[in-house]
Design a protein around this motif. Structure first.
Motif, mmCIF file in Angstrom:
data_model
loop_
_atom_site.group_PDB
_atom_site.id
_atom_site.type_symbol
_atom_site.label_atom_id
_atom_site.label_comp_id
_atom_site.label_asym_id
_atom_site.label_seq_id
_atom_site.Cartn_x
_atom_site.Cartn_y
_atom_site.Cartn_z
ATOM 1 N N LEU A 123 0.868 -1.182 0.000
ATOM 2 C CA LEU A 123 0.000 0.000 0.000
ATOM 3 C C LEU A 123 0.901 1.227 0.000
ATOM 4 C CD1 LEU A 123 -2.733 1.458 0.302
ATOM 5 C CD2 LEU A 123 -2.518 1.151 2.778
ATOM 6 N N LYS A 124 0.896 1.964 -1.092
ATOM 7 C CA LYS A 124 1.772 3.130 -1.247
ATOM 8 C C LYS A 124 0.983 4.399 -0.957
ATOM 9 C CE LYS A 124 4.917 5.183 -4.698
ATOM 10 N NZ LYS A 124 5.460 4.986 -6.057
ATOM 11 N N ARG B 157 11.778 -6.338 -10.587
ATOM 12 C CA ARG B 157 12.012 -4.973 -11.082
ATOM 13 C C ARG B 157 10.737 -4.137 -11.002
ATOM 14 N NH1 ARG B 157 16.992 -4.386 -12.746
ATOM 15 N NH2 ARG B 157 18.167 -6.210 -13.461
ATOM 16 N N GLU B 158 9.605 -4.745 -11.255
ATOM 17 C CA GLU B 158 8.326 -4.048 -11.128
ATOM 18 C C GLU B 158 8.115 -3.577 -9.684
ATOM 19 O OE1 GLU B 158 3.537 -5.184 -11.197
ATOM 20 O OE2 GLU B 158 5.014 -6.546 -12.076
ATOM 21 N N LYS C 200 -0.735 -2.601 -4.667
ATOM 22 C CA LYS C 200 -0.270 -3.667 -5.557
ATOM 23 C C LYS C 200 -0.207 -4.949 -4.736
ATOM 24 C CE LYS C 200 2.965 -2.679 -8.482
ATOM 25 N NZ LYS C 200 2.276 -2.845 -9.778
ATOM 26 N N THR C 201 -0.953 -5.971 -5.155
ATOM 27 C CA THR C 201 -0.957 -7.267 -4.480
ATOM 28 C C THR C 201 -0.663 -8.354 -5.501
ATOM 29 O OG1 THR C 201 -2.565 -6.512 -2.823
ATOM 30 C CG2 THR C 201 -2.302 -8.889 -3.099
ATOM 31 N N LEU C 202 0.337 -9.173 -5.212
ATOM 32 C CA LEU C 202 0.756 -10.198 -6.160
ATOM 33 C C LEU C 202 0.945 -11.534 -5.457
ATOM 34 C CD1 LEU C 202 3.564 -8.252 -8.091
ATOM 35 C CD2 LEU C 202 1.249 -8.702 -8.918
ATOM 36 N N ARG C 203 0.448 -12.602 -6.063
ATOM 37 C CA ARG C 203 0.809 -13.948 -5.662
ATOM 38 C C ARG C 203 2.137 -14.281 -6.339
ATOM 39 N NH1 ARG C 203 -3.784 -17.177 -3.954
ATOM 40 N NH2 ARG C 203 -4.665 -15.937 -2.249
#
Length: 257
Positions: free
Chosen positions: A32-33, A79-80, A43-46
């Motif tokens: 959470l930015k 990198r993302e 941004k939430t990533l598995r």
């Protein structure tokens, strides 16, 4: 109370295969930015950890091997993530002891040069424990009067941590709404490495913070017991700890040369 920000700050939480910083891997990350103008980005990533997820870990966060089988590896998204977090201060819950060191390990393994050493770190759990000594669910109920229904979901824990910090600032008049002050207040030691194996003393000198040489200056130990360096480099220590130790060794050799 809204945060008084000089830089953007990211609140983040990891769900992992376990609690070993050097050996375990991320299976989910949520960030959470909070930008300086108060706007938010999430941004939430598995993540495919490239190793089996132990049942005891799945029982906590609910993520199974099948859930991440087609997810990207950390190296594929590193990198993302680094770009998303670039220039931001960093906050989390128990993050100084676990999430930050483990994230640093993942970036090193992915060969992405993401330098976190100049960031300010706020550990909301440390503030909570110094003030009330409870868990995240209890903190959320205590400060925000809400139930954390999705505890151990990375996104729910991340947003709850952000809301708890804002409520802590509202509740405690002696807490300063300043990221640098909060960073110092929520730190147990001045760590040279993220795992806290090496810390700074009041003079800015690196000391070992574990084992038989706890409290001893690193440069002195490397001189009197040079084999200790090899033992650590071959041992089950985080990659970033080994990197810091090597930098100290090289710096000392250069100064003597």
């Amino acid at each position: 109370m809204q945060l008084n920000l000089k830089n953007a700050i990211v609140f983040f939480d990891l769900e992992t295969t376990g609690i070993n910083i050097a050996a375990d891997r991320i299976v989910e990350i949520s960030i959470l930015k909070i930008n300086t103008d108060g706007t938010e980005e999430t941004k939430t990533l598995r993540i495919n950890p490239e190793m089996p997820i132990p049942k005891r870990s799945s029982d906590i966060h609910g993520i199974l091997d099948a859930d991440v089988a087609d997810a990207p590896t950390f190296k594929e998204v590193a990198r993302e993530l680094a770009t998303f977090m670039e220039g931001c201060d960093i906050a989390g819950y128990n993050s100084n002891k676990f999430d930050v060191p483990l994230l640093a390990e993942e970036f090193i393994r992915a060969e992405v040069d993401f330098d976190m050493t100049k960031r300010k770190f706020i550990d909301v759990q440390t503030i909570f424990h110094k003030m009330e000594k409870r868990t995240l669910e209890a903190a959320y109920k205590f400060y925000c009067d809400k139930n954390l229904d999705d505890a151990h979901s990375a996104e729910a824990d991340t947003r709850a941590t952000y809301e708890v910090l804002k409520s802590q600032l509202d509740r405690y008049s002696d807490l300063k709404n300043d990221v640098e002050w909060l960073s110092k207040f929520s730190a147990h030691n001045r760590n040279a490495d993220f795992a806290g194996r090496i810390i700074f003393n009041d003079k800015g000198e690196e000391l070992f913070n574990f084992g038989k040489y706890k409290g001893k200056k690193v440069v002195d130990v490397l001189e009197t017991d040079p084999g200790y360096y090899g033992w650590m480099m071959n041992g089950d220590f985080p990659l970033f700890t080994k990197k810091v130790l090597t930098n100290i060794k090289l710096r000392n050799a250069f100064n003597q040369g």
